[in-house]
Scaffold this active site. Structure first.
Site, short mmCIF file in Angstrom:
data_model
loop_
_atom_site.label_atom_id
_atom_site.label_comp_id
_atom_site.label_asym_id
_atom_site.label_seq_id
_atom_site.Cartn_x
_atom_site.Cartn_y
_atom_site.Cartn_z
N GLU A 155 0.81 -1.22 0.00
CA GLU A 155 0.00 0.00 0.00
C GLU A 155 0.84 1.28 0.00
OE1 GLU A 155 -3.03 -0.04 3.00
OE2 GLU A 155 -4.06 -1.72 2.09
N GLU A 348 -5.22 -8.64 0.97
CA GLU A 348 -5.83 -8.27 2.26
C GLU A 348 -7.30 -8.02 2.07
OE1 GLU A 348 -4.29 -4.91 4.48
OE2 GLU A 348 -2.22 -5.53 4.09
C1 BGC Z 1 -2.83 -2.29 5.90
C2 BGC Z 1 -2.80 -3.04 7.21
C3 BGC Z 1 -3.91 -2.55 8.10
C4 BGC Z 1 -5.23 -2.85 7.43
C5 BGC Z 1 -6.45 -2.41 8.23
C6 BGC Z 1 -4.21 -2.01 5.39
O1 BGC Z 1 -4.30 -0.64 5.10
O2 BGC Z 1 -2.01 -2.89 4.94
O3 BGC Z 1 -1.53 -2.90 7.77
O4 BGC Z 1 -3.85 -3.08 9.38
O5 BGC Z 1 -5.29 -2.21 6.20
O6 BGC Z 1 -6.45 -1.04 8.39
#
Ligand code: BGC
Length: 443
Positions: A155, A348
């Site tokens: 990111e 993610e």
């Molecule tokens: C990030 C994580 C973060 C997650 C939830 C993403 O922006 O890569 O490190 O914990 O989102 O906010």
């Protein structure tokens, strides 16, 4: 129970990052997150990652929780400063992951820049890109015999916007639009790291970018233009250079678009990682209107766009809108925008709910997280049906952890971590994910 079904070979995983879980801060020099969290007022309740969830000492137990769910992949990140002083930790970690029958998918950089590099200008300094490439080379020569799949950067958008344009994340520079070089230098770092990893024999290389649909609040041309600019700065500025070899608009191109760099940045990738959480709605700022509290960060006044609340009946406990269709939408948008889009991995996706600890029966009934994950997996399946090649899905996160400026209140884990004792307890969502993976037809 009926579970969403995915094609044979689809990879299920879980994800974490170093600063959010490792702790053991004494064993290494400082990163920008150590410095940032030490400054009063930067993190809710003044919390920090000095101990985090003590994964450094409890990694064997954590790997067991991950592997026992039957996942194929585990995405974690290296702490750059730990690699400098204590790289053997990652030998132990990678060996444990492999012994458990899971594929390690490490990220080189998940926001924790060594403080001495920040002191030399951080991502505003072009030289940091070359330092990251050296670090990539060190890691692939150490671990390349055991690690096949590599993610360069996490990111770059959030790191640039929250850390360099605004003040909400480390290093908290607050440069506004003057932060554009921090984006370019991270993209260059990605391109140089791809070269270093391939030279070191890496089998498969990708990146993890956050993406989300951005819609205008109305058809008014001013709102449409504001949403377009916001989408450029948060989405396309970080994917067009990789997948098209150019920046998305003339202002950005003129500011930072060196054609020689763009050639390095756009080297072909084996997979494209997409992190998805929620969509955004944007309008052109209305004079006198109060926009505070719409995002968990405050957008300074005077910018040509304003985020407004996304219409949604459901929200996570972090206040984020639950819109699974946004994941289908962003995946088809990416496919339409980039004819040469590599196979996508959802690197993610997940939700924070403020789960209480285990009840008398030992269970943590996080049915809202199960509903969230199930709906988003359905959204991935819908994108596949629409012709997007998606090869895997990683839940953020394996374990509750340090949620950056929000501290430990926000719990994204499939495994609960008690704040006092650090005891781990599998939530109902962990069991659901295990059963979903087991229920896949593998041929
Ligand atoms: C990030 C994580 C973060 C997650 C939830 C993403 O922006 O890569 O490190 O914990 O989102 O906010």
């Amino acid at each position: 129970m009926l579970y969403p079904q995915f094609p044979p070979g689809f990879r299920f995983g879980m994800a974490t990052s170093a600063y959010q879980i490792e702790g053991a801060a004494d064993g290494k020099s400082s990163s920008i997150w150590d410095t940032f969290t030490a400054r009063p007022g930067t993190v809710r309740h003044g919390e920090d990652g000095r101990v985090a969830i003590d994964h450094y000492h409890r990694y064997a137990e954590d790997v067991e929780h991950i592997a026992a769910a039957g996942v194929h992949d585990y995405r974690f990140s290296f702490s750059w400063t730990r690699v400098q002083s204590d790289p053997a930790f990652y030998d132990r970690l990678v060996d444990a992951i492999l012994e458990a029958g899971v594929r390690p998918v490490p990220t080189l950089y998940h926001w924790d820049l060594p403080q001495d590099l920040e002191d030399a200008g951080g991502w505003m300094n072009r030289d940091t890109a070359y330092r990251l490439a050296d670090y990539a080379g060190t890691l692939v020569s150490r671990l390349g015999d055991r690690v096949r799949d590599w993610i360069t950067m996490n990111e770059m958008s959030v790191h640039t916007l929250y850390g360099y344009a605004l003040t909400d994340h480390a290093p908290g520079r607050g440069l506004g639009l003057a932060a554009l070089p921090a984006a370019h230098h991270q993209l260059l770092a990605h391109g140089l790291a791809v070269q270093a990893l391939r030279a070191g024999g890496a089998g498969s290389v990708g990146v993890a970018n956050q993406h989300f649909p951005v819609s205008p609040a109305s058809d008014d041309p001013a709102d449409v233009a504001a949403a377009g600019l916001f989408a450029d700065l948060t989405n396309w500025m970080f994917s067009d250079p990789l997948l098209r070899g150019e920046y998305p608009n003339e202002m950005i191109q003129a500011e930072i678009g060196d054609p020689r760099d763009l050639e390095v940045i756009s080297a072909p990738l084996d997979f494209y990682g997409v992190n998805y959480y929620e969509p955004t709605m944007i309008e052109a700022p209305r004079a006198g209107k109060d926009y505070s509290g719409v995002l968990e960060v405050d957008i300074p006044e005077g910018l040509p766009f304003s985020p407004v609340p996304v219409k949604s009946d459901e929200r996570t406990d972090f206040g984020w809108a639950i819109v699974p269709s946004g994941l289908t939408e962003i995946l088809t948008t990416l496919r339409d925008r980039y004819p040469n889009l590599p196979p996508v991995l959802i690197t993610e996706n997940g939700a924070s709910f403020h789960d209480a600890g285990p009840g008398p029966d030992g269970r943590i009934r996080d049915h809202q997280r199960i509903a969230f994950l199930e709906a988003h997996l359905q959204a991935v399946a819908a994108a596949q049906e629409a012709g997007v090649r998606v090869d895997g899905y990683y839940v953020w996160s394996a374990l509750d952890n340090f949620e950056w400026a929000a501290g430990f209140d926000e719990r994204f884990g499939l495994v609960h971590v008690d704040r006092e004792t650090l005891a781990r307890t599998r939530k109902d969502s962990w069991y659901w994910y295990r059963d979903l993976i087991a229920a896949q037809r593998r041929s």
